[in-house]
Design a protein around this motif. Sequence first.
Motif, PDB file in Angstrom:
ATOM      1  N   THR A 126      -6.024   4.680  -9.311  1.00  0.00           N
ATOM      2  CA  THR A 126      -4.754   4.810 -10.033  1.00  0.00           C
ATOM      3  C   THR A 126      -4.560   6.194 -10.632  1.00  0.00           C
ATOM      4  O   THR A 126      -3.480   6.514 -11.109  1.00  0.00           O
ATOM      5  CB  THR A 126      -4.649   3.764 -11.155  1.00  0.00           C
ATOM      6  N   LEU A 147      -7.365   1.303  -4.383  1.00  0.00           N
ATOM      7  CA  LEU A 147      -6.551   2.482  -4.655  1.00  0.00           C
ATOM      8  C   LEU A 147      -6.884   3.014  -6.036  1.00  0.00           C
ATOM      9  O   LEU A 147      -6.818   2.267  -7.025  1.00  0.00           O
ATOM     10  CB  LEU A 147      -5.063   2.132  -4.586  1.00  0.00           C
ATOM     11  N   TYR A 181       2.412   1.776  -3.598  1.00  0.00           N
ATOM     12  CA  TYR A 181       1.477   2.273  -4.610  1.00  0.00           C
ATOM     13  C   TYR A 181       0.963   3.678  -4.292  1.00  0.00           C
ATOM     14  O   TYR A 181       0.689   4.455  -5.212  1.00  0.00           O
ATOM     15  CB  TYR A 181       0.316   1.293  -4.801  1.00  0.00           C
ATOM     16  N   THR A 182       0.858   4.036  -3.009  1.00  0.00           N
ATOM     17  CA  THR A 182       0.380   5.381  -2.675  1.00  0.00           C
ATOM     18  C   THR A 182       1.522   6.392  -2.644  1.00  0.00           C
ATOM     19  O   THR A 182       1.444   7.431  -3.304  1.00  0.00           O
ATOM     20  CB  THR A 182      -0.370   5.387  -1.322  1.00  0.00           C
ATOM     21  N   GLU A 183       2.581   6.096  -1.907  1.00  0.00           N
ATOM     22  CA  GLU A 183       3.652   7.083  -1.731  1.00  0.00           C
ATOM     23  C   GLU A 183       4.581   7.184  -2.938  1.00  0.00           C
ATOM     24  O   GLU A 183       5.039   8.276  -3.275  1.00  0.00           O
ATOM     25  CB  GLU A 183       4.456   6.747  -0.475  1.00  0.00           C
ATOM     26  N   PHE A 237      -0.992   6.585  -6.177  1.00  0.00           N
ATOM     27  CA  PHE A 237      -2.376   6.122  -6.152  1.00  0.00           C
ATOM     28  C   PHE A 237      -3.029   6.661  -4.877  1.00  0.00           C
ATOM     29  O   PHE A 237      -2.352   6.885  -3.870  1.00  0.00           O
ATOM     30  CB  PHE A 237      -2.455   4.596  -6.142  1.00  0.00           C
ATOM     31  N   GLU A 238      -4.350   6.854  -4.897  1.00  0.00           N
ATOM     32  CA  GLU A 238      -5.067   7.394  -3.736  1.00  0.00           C
ATOM     33  C   GLU A 238      -6.015   6.352  -3.165  1.00  0.00           C
ATOM     34  O   GLU A 238      -6.806   5.761  -3.897  1.00  0.00           O
ATOM     35  CB  GLU A 238      -5.844   8.638  -4.131  1.00  0.00           C
ATOM     36  N   GLU A 239      -5.925   6.171  -1.836  1.00  0.00           N
ATOM     37  CA  GLU A 239      -6.811   5.221  -1.168  1.00  0.00           C
ATOM     38  C   GLU A 239      -8.239   5.746  -1.191  1.00  0.00           C
ATOM     39  O   GLU A 239      -8.492   6.886  -0.835  1.00  0.00           O
ATOM     40  CB  GLU A 239      -6.356   5.018   0.282  1.00  0.00           C
ATOM     41  N   VAL A 281       0.845  -1.199   0.000  1.00  0.00           N
ATOM     42  CA  VAL A 281       0.000   0.000   0.000  1.00  0.00           C
ATOM     43  C   VAL A 281       0.878   1.247   0.000  1.00  0.00           C
ATOM     44  O   VAL A 281       0.629   2.194  -0.753  1.00  0.00           O
ATOM     45  CB  VAL A 281      -0.980  -0.006   1.194  1.00  0.00           C
ATOM     46  N   ARG A 282       1.942   1.255   0.814  1.00  0.00           N
ATOM     47  CA  ARG A 282       2.861   2.403   0.833  1.00  0.00           C
ATOM     48  C   ARG A 282       3.491   2.631  -0.537  1.00  0.00           C
ATOM     49  O   ARG A 282       3.574   3.766  -1.014  1.00  0.00           O
ATOM     50  CB  ARG A 282       3.967   2.202   1.877  1.00  0.00           C
TER      51      ARG A 282
END
Length: 134
Positions: free
Chosen positions: A53, A51, A29-31, A35-37, A26-27
């Motif tokens: 994209t 997430l 793909y987001t950081e 991507f936004e949760e 998760v870190r």
Amino acid sequence: MGHNSKIGGGGFHHVAIRVYDFDASVRFYTEILGFEERVRWGEGTSRAVMLDTGDGNYLEIFAGGAEGQKPEGAFLHIALRSSNVDNALELARDAGMEVTMEPTDVMLGSEPVRIAFFKGPDGEIIELFQSSGL
């Protein structure tokens, strides 16, 4: 929503992966990828997250994967947007595809969705996904 008249909508809604280190994935793909949760549910090895994209398509990450590299990666299924999961599933059933989950209403966190699953011609898992919020 797309313009596919057969399944009502169309386009990819999400691709799902199962990972060993949920938090690290998760870190990443987001950081790293930005991507936004959007929604998260479950606990422990039953956790999952959607997430965004960046264009309204999602990566769905499930916990509980095996450690180490997978022979063909971590992908579980593809999900197609549909405005009518029930009708779209009948097209697959009528074409001889194996239905693995009948249309079902579920909650993804606080998001109500309607989903169904079937196997494609080569055994690939395809989800039909109907939602007004995701």
